[in-house]
Write an enzyme that holds these catalytic residues in place. Structure first.
Site, PDB file in Angstrom:
ATOM      1  N   SER A   1       0.797  -1.221   0.000  1.00  0.00           N
ATOM      2  CA  SER A   1       0.000   0.000   0.000  1.00  0.00           C
ATOM      3  C   SER A   1       0.833   1.275   0.000  1.00  0.00           C
ATOM      4  O   SER A   1       0.326   2.350  -0.335  1.00  0.00           O
ATOM      5  CB  SER A   1      -0.938   0.009   1.212  1.00  0.00           C
ATOM      6  OG  SER A   1      -0.202  -0.101   2.413  1.00  0.00           O
TER       7      SER A   1
ATOM      8  N   ASP B   1      19.844 -22.174 -30.881  1.00  0.00           N
ATOM      9  CA  ASP B   1      18.709 -21.300 -31.148  1.00  0.00           C
ATOM     10  C   ASP B   1      18.970 -19.841 -30.788  1.00  0.00           C
ATOM     11  O   ASP B   1      18.039 -19.060 -30.650  1.00  0.00           O
ATOM     12  CB  ASP B   1      17.469 -21.794 -30.398  1.00  0.00           C
ATOM     13  CG  ASP B   1      17.695 -21.889 -28.895  1.00  0.00           C
ATOM     14  OD1 ASP B   1      18.766 -21.434 -28.427  1.00  0.00           O
ATOM     15  OD2 ASP B   1      16.828 -22.425 -28.188  1.00  0.00           O
TER      16      ASP B   1
ATOM     17  N   HIS C   1      20.726 -21.077 -26.585  1.00  0.00           N
ATOM     18  CA  HIS C   1      21.279 -22.325 -26.071  1.00  0.00           C
ATOM     19  C   HIS C   1      22.286 -22.916 -27.054  1.00  0.00           C
ATOM     20  O   HIS C   1      22.262 -22.624 -28.249  1.00  0.00           O
ATOM     21  CB  HIS C   1      20.156 -23.332 -25.823  1.00  0.00           C
ATOM     22  CG  HIS C   1      19.044 -22.789 -24.983  1.00  0.00           C
ATOM     23  ND1 HIS C   1      17.906 -22.207 -25.537  1.00  0.00           N
ATOM     24  CD2 HIS C   1      18.901 -22.695 -23.639  1.00  0.00           C
ATOM     25  CE1 HIS C   1      17.105 -21.804 -24.568  1.00  0.00           C
ATOM     26  NE2 HIS C   1      17.688 -22.073 -23.405  1.00  0.00           N
TER      27      HIS C   1
END
Length: 309
Positions: A42, A273, A276
């Protein structure tokens, strides 16, 4: 791990965690920050609990006057009569008030977080709700813990930060001529690894009976980029075997899948990719681990019948 592989870092955004000291080194004139990302309870909530409670049909008292009467002249979901610290920070940086993740404020769309987003929810705890439920206190704790907020941030991150460029630079001086990688990014990885080893040394002191081995992926993989031909990586050491095209055959919005461009011989590539390694690269890293050349302390798992292919 070599930092010339695709990475995702968040730049020029100020992250605030209301519970920790806030250190800011900018001014409205300098405009060092583009946005504010806020987490907390809050003390920083600019309307999240209000929108959550409305959607659940249980309005919160911060949605009614006299909350908000001093500055906004209306309740905004802030647990105060006016602005919060995060609002003053935004004003000081010359940025709009930080939009709550769960709804709009002052007409802003919940999807428009280009100048910042606030995940803080009133009543949120650092620990997940499950921790309190196991102690009979679950009913009084909202399921909007810091872990939940960080999870939402990770989901939203791709839309806030464009990673499609691998931090490319037009300045050739920023690249290491021996690897083709950005110097500052690799230096960052080296710093991370140094700090990790310091922490591991501390753990060894605390637990002398444990055998803690540090495996140095970074330097094991760096050899590929310095001398790719020695390891059979003649397909382009910085290019991914499977990807979405472009200079490095990598695109964060078109990752490796059945529609991607896939190389004919993955063993000729170190990167699978863009993020990796290929099996061929992992095989070389394993060999460096097995012979102890990239482990601290040296790891000896050899036996008379062990042979590497």
């Amino acid at each position: 791990m070599a930092s010339c592989m695709a990475s995702s870092l968040f730049q020029k955004h100020l992250l605030l965690l209301i519970a920790l000291p806030i250190v800011i080194s900018s001014s409205p004139a300098l405009r060092c920050h583009d946005s504010i990302i806020s987490f907390g309870d809050s003390l920083a909530d600019t309307g999240n609990l209000l929108h959550i409670s409305r959607s659940e049909g249980r309005p919160t008292h911060a949605g009614f006057l006299p909350y908000g009467e001093t500055y906004f002249r209306r309740p905004t979901g802030r647990f105060s009569d006016g602005r919060l610290v995060i609002d003053f920070v935004a004003e000081w940086l010359g940025l709009p008030y930080v939009a709550p993740y769960y709804g709009d404020d002052g007409g802003r769309s919940a999807a428009d977080f280009g100048k910042g987003v606030n995940f803080a929810v009133a009543g949120a705890t650092a620990l997940d709700a499950g921790f309190f439920e196991g102690r009979g206190m679950g009913n009084s704790v909202p399921n909007e813990s810091l872990g939940v907020q960080l999870g939402l941030f990770k989901e939203l991150l791709p839309s806030l930060c464009d990673t499609s460029s691998e931090f490319q630079s037009s300045d050739k001086e920023e690249y290491d001529p021996s690897t083709g990688c950005l110097n500052w990014l690799n230096e960052f990885s080296q710093y991370h690894n140094e700090q990790l080893q310091r922490k591991l040394n501390h753990l060894r002191e605390l637990h002398p009976q444990a055998n803690i081995i540090y495996i140095d992926y970074y330097n094991a993989a760096l050899r590929f980029y310095e001398s790719p031909d020695k390891f059979g990586f003649d397909g382009g050491i910085l290019r991914a075997c499977c990807g979405g095209g472009g200079t490095y055959n990598y695109n964060s919005s078109a990752l490796c899948n059945s529609n991607a461009r896939v190389c004919d011989d993955p063993s000729a590539y170190a990167s699978w990719d863009g993020i990796h390694f290929t099996e061929a690269a992992y095989r070389w890293i394993f060999k460096s681990m097995a012979d102890g050349s990239c482990t601290v302390p040296k790891l000896d798992i050899s036996c008379p019948s062990l042979a590497f292919e």
